[in-house]
Design a protein around this motif. Structure first.
Motif, PDB file in Angstrom:
ATOM      1  N   ASP A 246       0.965  -1.021  -0.518  1.00  0.00           N
ATOM      2  CA  ASP A 246       0.399  -0.235  -0.017  1.00  0.00           C
ATOM      3  C   ASP A 246       0.485   1.500  -0.083  1.00  0.00           C
ATOM      4  N   ILE A 247       0.459   2.734  -0.303  1.00  0.00           N
ATOM      5  CA  ILE A 247       1.625   3.591  -0.419  1.00  0.00           C
ATOM      6  C   ILE A 247       0.287   4.335   0.230  1.00  0.00           C
ATOM      7  N   ILE A 248       0.630   5.399   1.053  1.00  0.00           N
ATOM      8  CA  ILE A 248      -0.429   6.161   1.742  1.00  0.00           C
ATOM      9  C   ILE A 248       0.792   7.040   1.616  1.00  0.00           C
ATOM     10  N   LEU A 249       0.035   9.017   1.240  1.00  0.00           N
ATOM     11  CA  LEU A 249       0.407  10.544   0.970  1.00  0.00           C
ATOM     12  C   LEU A 249       0.360  10.988   2.865  1.00  0.00           C
ATOM     13  N   LEU A 250       2.154  10.925   3.173  1.00  0.00           N
ATOM     14  CA  LEU A 250       1.761  11.177   4.782  1.00  0.00           C
ATOM     15  C   LEU A 250       1.603  12.516   5.041  1.00  0.00           C
ATOM     16  N   MET A 251       2.429  13.204   4.346  1.00  0.00           N
ATOM     17  CA  MET A 251       1.965  14.954   4.494  1.00  0.00           C
ATOM     18  C   MET A 251       2.491  15.985   3.125  1.00  0.00           C
ATOM     19  N   LYS A 252       2.452  17.255   3.158  1.00  0.00           N
ATOM     20  CA  LYS A 252       2.444  17.544   2.268  1.00  0.00           C
ATOM     21  C   LYS A 252       2.517  19.564   2.876  1.00  0.00           C
ATOM     22  N   THR A 253       3.395  19.483   2.262  1.00  0.00           N
ATOM     23  CA  THR A 253       4.068  21.242   2.795  1.00  0.00           C
ATOM     24  C   THR A 253       2.297  22.573   1.983  1.00  0.00           C
ATOM     25  N   GLU A 254       3.441  22.888   3.322  1.00  0.00           N
ATOM     26  CA  GLU A 254       1.799  24.143   2.589  1.00  0.00           C
ATOM     27  C   GLU A 254       2.243  25.418   1.789  1.00  0.00           C
ATOM     28  N   GLN A 255       3.481  25.181   2.017  1.00  0.00           N
ATOM     29  CA  GLN A 255       3.586  26.607   0.800  1.00  0.00           C
ATOM     30  C   GLN A 255       4.482  25.453  -0.600  1.00  0.00           C
ATOM     31  N   VAL A 256       3.921  26.049  -1.781  1.00  0.00           N
ATOM     32  CA  VAL A 256       4.483  25.038  -3.123  1.00  0.00           C
ATOM     33  C   VAL A 256       5.832  25.389  -3.026  1.00  0.00           C
ATOM     34  N   ASP A 257       6.807  26.127  -2.977  1.00  0.00           N
ATOM     35  CA  ASP A 257       8.005  26.802  -2.794  1.00  0.00           C
ATOM     36  C   ASP A 257       8.707  25.948  -2.384  1.00  0.00           C
ATOM     37  N   ASP A 258       8.098  25.570  -1.317  1.00  0.00           N
ATOM     38  CA  ASP A 258       9.215  24.592   0.102  1.00  0.00           C
ATOM     39  C   ASP A 258       8.986  23.227  -0.592  1.00  0.00           C
ATOM     40  N   TYR A 259      10.078  22.161  -0.484  1.00  0.00           N
ATOM     41  CA  TYR A 259      10.420  20.922  -0.573  1.00  0.00           C
ATOM     42  C   TYR A 259      11.212  20.063   1.313  1.00  0.00           C
ATOM     43  N   ILE A 260      11.111  18.821   1.100  1.00  0.00           N
ATOM     44  CA  ILE A 260      11.217  18.156   1.887  1.00  0.00           C
ATOM     45  C   ILE A 260      12.978  18.195   1.998  1.00  0.00           C
ATOM     46  N   CYS A 261      13.913  17.966   2.443  1.00  0.00           N
ATOM     47  CA  CYS A 261      14.759  17.675   2.609  1.00  0.00           C
ATOM     48  C   CYS A 261      15.662  16.778   3.347  1.00  0.00           C
ATOM     49  N   SER A 262      14.877  16.155   3.573  1.00  0.00           N
ATOM     50  CA  SER A 262      15.345  15.104   4.997  1.00  0.00           C
ATOM     51  C   SER A 262      13.925  13.995   5.807  1.00  0.00           C
ATOM     52  N   VAL A 263      14.970  12.627   6.138  1.00  0.00           N
ATOM     53  CA  VAL A 263      13.238  12.111   6.469  1.00  0.00           C
ATOM     54  C   VAL A 263      13.970  11.276   7.931  1.00  0.00           C
TER      55      VAL A 263
END
Length: 499
Positions: A213-230
């Protein structure tokens, strides 16, 4: 009439009902004439003259003798024997085949039998037997060594042992669209609950390796923001996420809920690592922050060794040391955070041998004092360190950018992910660092790799926007059952202690 007379003459000649006067003597007649009586003395070897040599001449016509032709390959071969050999053979036959008199045998001692044997034959007959069915096997003399022992006591040759097969084709390929092709970020992590977290631009997805299964956990509020580490906690129920807007978010995966957002850095957070309740984060400013997630005032320690971005961060399995690698080509080893102490900001070691950015860090699970580090494009080396002594144990030039490292405990091996210019995954034997296998398939540089909880599969993510799963460390059934039994026995001991 003459014709009938001739036939009668022929028939009278061919008749055999009358004795032949000039024929040789029959064999039974010769044998009866030459037979003799056998001696009845039990102490004297008995034999028959019929055992003597076959006569070389046979009687012929007119009392003359003629030689018996010697036919090669005849139906019987009688070897030449001397008198002593015939005596010994006859004695053995009569001794072993005649019925034994138990009364007489009991009166005759073994010493007398041996003496008679030596007197008659010159040696002990019991020792002369080649196949001896009675009694115990003879022991080897003291100090005797069999030369064949070396040949038959060796371990099986490599050709006869079961060889391990490593597939060069990925077991599964997952699409990872919008994956940032940035060497300094850490975009995947595999939890103890078999959930793979993947950061795709401004979203974090969870892939259940058990169910698919694939789950979308979260998404940043700003469009130009991005994830750097988990980074997952040890229990696998919480996930830490570092973002471009200098924050560290903590998420409850079971409830898919954000617990808190911690702001302390002045630039993006590209590396994260857990040590129980302490979360360490490295930023582009070169600073490392320790967060105690249990308290409101989470920021407890700042480490200021690096002058450029901290792109690698890893706690040792025993929690004694924190290793950090930066874009300044340095590797720092920091002490663990003691309870109630805020003065753990002095580095234990600083390694400056690398000539490129150090992002790849891996602690050895079965040797907690061993640290593996990998350098970037201008360095390309894998180095093994002993943090207790601060010495470099070994170094290897991989001829390619090293982006990620992981120890595989199932086979005591080291896995490395490479960027320019090979874009491959390589398995090395530890500690010799000899190449075991090379896995090719990515069409872009490998950015990160992580091992599954059971250590059988390695997940790699690359600039070609794919996640590939390689089942390269599966245990054979025997080793797998032994490992499961060990885990069950350990858990039962823990439960008993708790009760």
């Amino acid at each position: 009439m003459a014709h009938f007379g001739f036939e009668n003459d022929i028939q009278s000649i061919l008749k055999l009902d009358m004795p032949i006067t000039n024929a040789p003597m029959a064999r039974w007649q010769r044998k009866s004439n030459t037979s003799t009586t056998v001696s009845s003395n039990p102490l004297t070897p008995s034999r028959s003259l019929s055992m003597s040599k076959t006569p070389s001449k046979t009687p012929g016509k007119n009392g003359k003798t003629q030689c018996t032709p010697n036919k090669v390959g005849g139906d019987r071969f009688i070897p030449t024997r001397n008198a002593k050999q015939i005596d010994v053979a006859s004695f053995l036959l009569t001794k072993e085949n005649e019925p034994m008199d138990t009364n007489a045998t009991s009166e005759i001692s073994a010493d007398n039998q041996k003496a008679w044997s030596v007197t008659l034959n010159g040696y002990d007959i019991e020792e002369a037997k080649i196949l001896h069915l009675g009694g115990k096997p003879l022991n080897a003399p003291e100090g005797y060594q069999n030369n064949l022992k070396v040949l038959y006591s060796q371990v099986p040759t490599p050709a006869s042992t079961k060889t391990r097969y490593i597939s060069t084709v990925p077991d599964r390929i997952l699409d990872a669209p919008d994956l940032r092709n940035d060497f300094y970020l850490n975009l995947i992590d595999w939890s103890s609950r078999n959930l793979l977290a993947v950061a795709l631009h401004n979203s974090v997805y969870l892939w259940d390796a058990t169910q698919g299964d694939i789950i979308l956990l979260m998404k940043t509020e700003q469009v130009d923001d991005y994830i750097c580490s988990v980074s997952w906690t040890k229990e696998g129920n919480y996930l830490a996420i570092g973002t471009r807007d200098c924050k560290v978010q903590l998420w409850d995966v079971d409830n898919q809920k954000r617990l808190r957002s911690m702001a302390s850095h002045s630039s993006r957070v590209g590396s994260l690592s857990w040590n129980n309740h302490i979360l360490s984060s490295g930023s582009r400013s070169g600073h490392i922050h320790h967060h105690d997630v249990r308290v409101a005032d989470h920021h407890i320690v700042t480490l200021t060794g690096h002058s450029q971005e901290v792109c690698g961060l890893q706690w040792s399995p025993d929690g004694r040391y924190l290793a950090s690698g930066g874009n300044d080509n340095l590797v720092y080893v920091w002490p663990g955070v003691n309870a109630g102490s805020r003065n753990s900001d002095n580095a234990v070691h600083c390694f400056s041998e690398h000539q490129g950015a150090v992002k790849a860090l891996a602690w050895c699970p079965w040797q907690p004092n061993i640290l593996a580090t990998g350098g970037g494009t201008s360095d390309r080396h894998i180095r093994i360190w002993n943090v207790n002594s601060g010495s470099c144990v070994s170094a290897l030039d991989t001829l390619s950018q090293v982006s990620s490292l992981a120890f595989a405990p199932n086979y005591k091996e080291l896995v490395s992910g490479h960027g320019y210019a090979q874009d491959s995954v390589v398995i090395w034997k530890y500690p010799s660092l000899s190449k075991v296998a090379e896995l090719n398939g990515h069409e872009g540089r490998v950015l990160n790799l992580k091992l599954s909880p059971d250590g059988s599969t390695v997940a790699t993510v690359a600039g070609d926007e794919t996640v590939r799963l390689w089942k390269s460390f599966e245990l054979d059934p025997v080793k797998k059952k032994a490992k499961e039994r060990m885990v069950k026995s350990t858990s039962s001991i823990i439960h008993q202690r708790i009760r």
